[in-house]
Design a protein around this motif. Structure first.
Motif, short mmCIF file in Angstrom:
data_model
loop_
_atom_site.label_atom_id
_atom_site.label_comp_id
_atom_site.label_asym_id
_atom_site.label_seq_id
_atom_site.Cartn_x
_atom_site.Cartn_y
_atom_site.Cartn_z
N ASP A 99 42.91 47.48 33.97
CA ASP A 99 42.38 48.08 35.18
C ASP A 99 41.36 47.15 35.80
N SER A 100 41.72 46.55 36.90
CA SER A 100 40.81 45.66 37.61
C SER A 100 40.45 46.23 38.98
N ALA A 101 40.52 47.55 39.09
CA ALA A 101 40.28 48.22 40.38
C ALA A 101 38.91 47.89 40.95
N ALA A 102 37.92 47.75 40.10
CA ALA A 102 36.57 47.46 40.59
C ALA A 102 36.50 46.09 41.28
N ILE A 103 37.36 45.17 40.88
CA ILE A 103 37.34 43.82 41.43
C ILE A 103 38.45 43.62 42.46
N PHE A 104 39.69 43.97 42.07
CA PHE A 104 40.86 43.68 42.90
C PHE A 104 41.49 44.92 43.54
N GLY A 105 41.06 46.10 43.11
CA GLY A 105 41.57 47.33 43.69
C GLY A 105 42.86 47.85 43.06
N ASN A 106 43.26 47.25 41.94
CA ASN A 106 44.51 47.68 41.30
C ASN A 106 44.54 47.23 39.85
N TYR A 107 45.69 47.40 39.23
CA TYR A 107 45.91 46.88 37.88
C TYR A 107 46.42 45.45 37.98
N ARG A 108 46.05 44.65 37.03
CA ARG A 108 46.47 43.25 37.00
C ARG A 108 47.02 42.93 35.62
N SER A 109 47.68 41.80 35.54
CA SER A 109 48.20 41.32 34.27
C SER A 109 47.10 40.60 33.51
N LYS A 110 47.02 40.89 32.21
CA LYS A 110 46.17 40.07 31.36
C LYS A 110 46.77 38.67 31.36
N ARG A 111 45.97 37.69 31.04
CA ARG A 111 46.50 36.34 30.92
C ARG A 111 47.13 36.24 29.52
N TYR A 112 48.40 35.84 29.50
CA TYR A 112 49.11 35.73 28.23
C TYR A 112 50.25 34.73 28.35
N ILE B 239 47.60 36.21 23.73
CA ILE B 239 46.95 37.10 24.70
C ILE B 239 45.45 36.81 24.72
N GLU B 240 44.91 36.63 25.90
CA GLU B 240 43.48 36.38 26.04
C GLU B 240 42.71 37.68 25.78
N PRO B 241 41.78 37.68 24.84
CA PRO B 241 41.05 38.91 24.50
C PRO B 241 40.18 39.44 25.64
N ASP B 242 39.74 38.56 26.54
CA ASP B 242 38.91 39.00 27.67
C ASP B 242 39.74 39.20 28.94
N ASN B 243 41.07 39.13 28.81
CA ASN B 243 42.04 39.34 29.89
C ASN B 243 42.23 38.15 30.82
N THR B 244 41.26 37.29 30.95
CA THR B 244 41.34 36.25 31.97
C THR B 244 41.06 34.83 31.47
N GLY B 245 40.56 34.68 30.26
CA GLY B 245 40.21 33.35 29.76
C GLY B 245 41.41 32.45 29.59
N VAL B 246 41.16 31.23 29.15
CA VAL B 246 42.25 30.28 28.95
C VAL B 246 42.02 29.58 27.60
N ASN B 247 42.03 30.36 26.55
CA ASN B 247 41.89 29.81 25.22
C ASN B 247 43.16 30.07 24.41
N GLU B 248 43.46 31.34 24.19
CA GLU B 248 44.65 31.71 23.41
C GLU B 248 45.94 31.33 24.12
N SER B 249 45.96 31.39 25.43
CA SER B 249 47.19 31.12 26.19
C SER B 249 47.29 29.68 26.68
N ALA B 250 46.38 28.84 26.28
CA ALA B 250 46.42 27.44 26.70
C ALA B 250 47.66 26.77 26.13
N ALA B 251 48.23 25.86 26.89
CA ALA B 251 49.46 25.18 26.48
C ALA B 251 49.34 24.54 25.11
N GLU B 252 48.20 23.92 24.83
CA GLU B 252 48.00 23.26 23.55
C GLU B 252 48.14 24.23 22.39
N LYS B 253 47.64 25.44 22.56
CA LYS B 253 47.70 26.44 21.50
C LYS B 253 49.10 27.04 21.40
N VAL B 254 49.73 27.30 22.54
CA VAL B 254 51.05 27.90 22.55
C VAL B 254 52.11 26.95 22.00
#
Length: 79
Positions: free
Chosen positions: A35-48, A62-77
């Motif tokens: 739920d990102s309604a407070a920021i974007f006004g709707n639901y958004r996809s987590k970064r994964y 899956i990024e634990p904070d929904n938006t980071g680029v650690n777990e989903s970074a190409a190097e890790k994937v």
């Protein structure tokens, strides 16, 4: 996604498919919306990122904070 594919795999030889989810139905089915309604006004996809082989999900990143680029970074994937 097409632009990412052209930039990251211009020859199309990596075997990586760059797929979009414009309606969010795939992401909803995976329970990866937030739920990102407070920021974007709707639901958004987590970064994964998903690793898929023969049509089956082998690993999820899956990024634990929904938006980071650690777990989903190409190097890790891609290891």
């Amino acid at each position: 996604m097409a632009a990412w594919g052209k930039t990251l795999d211009p020859t199309g030889k990596t075997g990586i498919r760059f797929l979009g989810d414009p309606t969010g139905k795939f992401t909803e089915a995976l329970d990866l919306t937030f739920d990102s309604a407070a920021i974007f006004g709707n639901y958004r996809s987590k970064r994964y990122a998903l690793t898929v082989e023969d049509g089956k999900i082998k690993s999820t990143h899956i990024e634990p904070d929904n938006t980071g680029v650690n777990e989903s970074a190409a190097e890790k994937v891609l290891g």
